[in-house]
Design a protein around this motif. Sequence first.
Motif, PDB file in Angstrom:
ATOM      1  N   TYR A 190      14.441 -10.441   1.188  1.00 29.92           N
ATOM      2  CA  TYR A 190      15.699  -9.752   1.862  1.00 29.92           C
ATOM      3  C   TYR A 190      16.640 -10.323   2.653  1.00 29.92           C
ATOM      4  O   TYR A 190      17.616  -9.800   3.434  1.00 29.92           O
ATOM      5  N   GLY A 191      16.729 -11.965   2.298  1.00 32.20           N
ATOM      6  CA  GLY A 191      17.792 -12.462   3.047  1.00 32.20           C
ATOM      7  C   GLY A 191      17.378 -12.884   4.457  1.00 32.20           C
ATOM      8  O   GLY A 191      18.533 -13.121   5.260  1.00 32.20           O
ATOM      9  N   HIS A 192      16.219 -12.954   4.824  1.00 33.67           N
ATOM     10  CA  HIS A 192      15.558 -13.494   6.061  1.00 33.67           C
ATOM     11  C   HIS A 192      14.811 -14.461   5.971  1.00 33.67           C
ATOM     12  O   HIS A 192      14.048 -14.570   6.869  1.00 33.67           O
ATOM     13  N   GLY A 193      14.641 -15.231   4.850  1.00 39.15           N
ATOM     14  CA  GLY A 193      13.786 -16.217   4.828  1.00 39.15           C
ATOM     15  C   GLY A 193      12.545 -15.769   3.797  1.00 39.15           C
ATOM     16  O   GLY A 193      12.453 -14.919   3.372  1.00 39.15           O
ATOM     17  N   ILE A 194      11.874 -16.827   3.361  1.00 39.24           N
ATOM     18  CA  ILE A 194      10.712 -16.920   2.378  1.00 39.24           C
ATOM     19  C   ILE A 194       9.580 -15.521   2.707  1.00 39.24           C
ATOM     20  O   ILE A 194       9.170 -15.946   3.885  1.00 39.24           O
ATOM     21  N   CYS A 195       9.500 -14.839   1.969  1.00 43.01           N
ATOM     22  CA  CYS A 195       8.468 -13.834   2.236  1.00 43.01           C
ATOM     23  C   CYS A 195       7.240 -14.355   1.275  1.00 43.01           C
ATOM     24  O   CYS A 195       7.328 -14.743   0.242  1.00 43.01           O
ATOM     25  N   ARG A 196       6.154 -14.782   2.074  1.00 39.82           N
ATOM     26  CA  ARG A 196       5.064 -15.486   1.446  1.00 39.82           C
ATOM     27  C   ARG A 196       3.866 -14.490   1.276  1.00 39.82           C
ATOM     28  O   ARG A 196       3.551 -13.630   2.159  1.00 39.82           O
ATOM     29  N   TRP A 197       3.495 -14.260   0.105  1.00 44.13           N
ATOM     30  CA  TRP A 197       2.496 -13.080  -0.282  1.00 44.13           C
ATOM     31  C   TRP A 197       0.982 -13.801  -0.050  1.00 44.13           C
ATOM     32  O   TRP A 197       0.786 -14.764  -0.319  1.00 44.13           O
ATOM     33  N   LYS A 198       0.082 -12.675   0.302  1.00 46.84           N
ATOM     34  CA  LYS A 198      -1.318 -13.381   0.512  1.00 46.84           C
ATOM     35  C   LYS A 198      -2.139 -12.296  -0.174  1.00 46.84           C
ATOM     36  O   LYS A 198      -1.885 -11.206  -0.204  1.00 46.84           O
ATOM     37  N   LEU A 199      -2.892 -12.656  -1.011  1.00 47.93           N
ATOM     38  CA  LEU A 199      -4.066 -11.875  -1.730  1.00 47.93           C
ATOM     39  C   LEU A 199      -4.622 -11.196  -0.602  1.00 47.93           C
ATOM     40  O   LEU A 199      -5.452 -11.962   0.140  1.00 47.93           O
ATOM     41  N   MET A 200      -4.898  -9.829  -0.531  1.00 48.32           N
ATOM     42  CA  MET A 200      -5.456  -9.207   0.475  1.00 48.32           C
ATOM     43  C   MET A 200      -7.105  -8.953   0.026  1.00 48.32           C
ATOM     44  O   MET A 200      -8.232  -9.208   0.683  1.00 48.32           O
ATOM     45  N   GLN A 201      -7.196  -8.579  -1.237  1.00 49.53           N
ATOM     46  CA  GLN A 201      -8.540  -8.408  -1.885  1.00 49.53           C
ATOM     47  C   GLN A 201      -8.171  -8.181  -3.611  1.00 49.53           C
ATOM     48  O   GLN A 201      -7.266  -7.814  -4.148  1.00 49.53           O
ATOM     49  N   ALA A 202      -9.339  -8.536  -4.261  1.00 50.97           N
ATOM     50  CA  ALA A 202      -9.661  -8.001  -5.489  1.00 50.97           C
ATOM     51  C   ALA A 202     -10.753  -7.070  -5.640  1.00 50.97           C
ATOM     52  O   ALA A 202     -11.840  -7.080  -4.996  1.00 50.97           O
ATOM     53  N   ARG A 203     -10.517  -6.112  -6.210  1.00 52.86           N
ATOM     54  CA  ARG A 203     -11.486  -5.043  -6.613  1.00 52.86           C
ATOM     55  C   ARG A 203     -11.770  -4.235  -7.761  1.00 52.86           C
ATOM     56  O   ARG A 203     -10.721  -4.517  -8.675  1.00 52.86           O
ATOM     57  N   ALA A 204     -12.829  -3.901  -8.017  1.00 56.49           N
ATOM     58  CA  ALA A 204     -12.989  -3.011  -9.319  1.00 56.49           C
ATOM     59  C   ALA A 204     -13.098  -1.446  -8.718  1.00 56.49           C
ATOM     60  O   ALA A 204     -13.467  -1.106  -7.732  1.00 56.49           O
ATOM     61  N   LYS A 254     -11.984  13.223 -14.596  1.00 56.89           N
ATOM     62  CA  LYS A 254     -11.106  13.256 -13.184  1.00 56.89           C
ATOM     63  C   LYS A 254     -12.125  14.194 -12.483  1.00 56.89           C
ATOM     64  O   LYS A 254     -13.093  14.861 -12.747  1.00 56.89           O
ATOM     65  N   GLY A 255     -12.169  13.850 -11.175  1.00 57.48           N
ATOM     66  CA  GLY A 255     -12.920  14.358 -10.215  1.00 57.48           C
ATOM     67  C   GLY A 255     -14.171  13.732 -10.061  1.00 57.48           C
ATOM     68  O   GLY A 255     -14.909  14.127  -9.174  1.00 57.48           O
ATOM     69  N   GLU A 256     -14.576  12.607 -10.618  1.00 59.72           N
ATOM     70  CA  GLU A 256     -16.004  12.158 -10.528  1.00 59.72           C
ATOM     71  C   GLU A 256     -15.699  11.093  -9.535  1.00 59.72           C
ATOM     72  O   GLU A 256     -14.819  10.463  -9.309  1.00 59.72           O
ATOM     73  N   THR A 257     -16.914  10.677  -8.810  1.00 60.40           N
ATOM     74  CA  THR A 257     -16.705   9.451  -8.008  1.00 60.40           C
ATOM     75  C   THR A 257     -16.292   8.295  -8.518  1.00 60.40           C
ATOM     76  O   THR A 257     -16.892   7.741  -9.704  1.00 60.40           O
ATOM     77  N   ARG A 258     -15.580   7.556  -7.652  1.00 59.03           N
ATOM     78  CA  ARG A 258     -14.992   6.286  -8.239  1.00 59.03           C
ATOM     79  C   ARG A 258     -15.724   5.021  -7.328  1.00 59.03           C
ATOM     80  O   ARG A 258     -15.630   5.550  -5.972  1.00 59.03           O
ATOM     81  N   PHE A 259     -16.600   4.475  -7.574  1.00 63.56           N
ATOM     82  CA  PHE A 259     -17.352   3.283  -6.863  1.00 63.56           C
ATOM     83  C   PHE A 259     -16.396   1.855  -6.844  1.00 63.56           C
ATOM     84  O   PHE A 259     -15.892   1.448  -7.740  1.00 63.56           O
ATOM     85  N   VAL A 260     -15.893   1.402  -5.574  1.00 62.80           N
ATOM     86  CA  VAL A 260     -14.976   0.659  -5.270  1.00 62.80           C
ATOM     87  C   VAL A 260     -15.426  -0.624  -4.541  1.00 62.80           C
ATOM     88  O   VAL A 260     -15.223  -0.773  -3.448  1.00 62.80           O
ATOM     89  N   PRO A 261     -16.206  -1.741  -5.344  1.00 65.88           N
ATOM     90  CA  PRO A 261     -16.596  -2.850  -4.575  1.00 65.88           C
ATOM     91  C   PRO A 261     -15.179  -3.828  -4.486  1.00 65.88           C
ATOM     92  O   PRO A 261     -14.271  -3.595  -5.377  1.00 65.88           O
ATOM     93  N   ASN A 262     -15.197  -4.628  -3.697  1.00 67.33           N
ATOM     94  CA  ASN A 262     -14.152  -5.530  -3.454  1.00 67.33           C
ATOM     95  C   ASN A 262     -14.571  -6.919  -2.889  1.00 67.33           C
ATOM     96  O   ASN A 262     -15.747  -6.985  -2.435  1.00 67.33           O
ATOM     97  N   ILE A 263     -13.708  -8.008  -2.994  1.00 63.89           N
ATOM     98  CA  ILE A 263     -14.108  -9.245  -2.513  1.00 63.89           C
ATOM     99  C   ILE A 263     -12.798  -9.785  -1.964  1.00 63.89           C
ATOM    100  O   ILE A 263     -11.498  -9.673  -2.585  1.00 63.89           O
ATOM    101  N   TYR A 264     -12.917 -10.532  -0.992  1.00 67.15           N
ATOM    102  CA  TYR A 264     -11.734 -11.110  -0.016  1.00 67.15           C
ATOM    103  C   TYR A 264     -11.571 -12.357  -0.575  1.00 67.15           C
ATOM    104  O   TYR A 264     -12.292 -13.183  -1.225  1.00 67.15           O
TER     105      TYR A 264
END
Length: 182
Positions: A89-103, A111-121
């Motif tokens: 953006y022209g305002h300094g380095i934007c540092r990215w952080k992994l928030m989570q990995a998920r399945a 379509k319409g069936e439940t999605r099961f979503v485990p994640n790990i930080y």
Amino acid sequence: MPDFKQNPHPKQVYQLTLTIANAPGPFASVEGFMQFDVGTPECLPPPRENGGHLWPTPTETIPFAWTRVSDTQYTGVVYIDGMIDEDYYGHGICRWKLMQARATLKATGAKGETRFVPNIYPEKLVAQQAEITYFAKASYLDDEVTTLDNPVSYGRTDRSKMTHLRDDELFTITLTPKAATP
């Protein structure tokens, strides 16, 4: 919006093993995603003069593939450094952080069936510590749940928060990280 860039040569690599235990049936659809957020808000443009609106925290989602090992086990590769830190953006380095990995797992993929979503930080990735998520078996192909457009179950990582269910009414999905070479 700037063109955020994925890191073509990540060095902080982890292999994830996804293990399903006691599920009421198979999963035909297994997808993976990594979520990255900019962790340095000072790199974002200042609030607008006329409205004072703050810029939303930029978020990028990178899909990753799960490789089927068996009916109950998959492996995938995730990265802590999946995005390029840059002055977007022209305002300094934007540092990215992994928030989570998920399945995201679905029984048939319909379509319409439940999605099961485990994640790990990322803290658990770096510590190479497994994350167990508990899910209710009743949500697997539950006709009542499918009345929602996009039902999702995030489960619980704390079994004590599901005392209303017996062990035989639950299944688990465990994400186990192991450091890997790029």
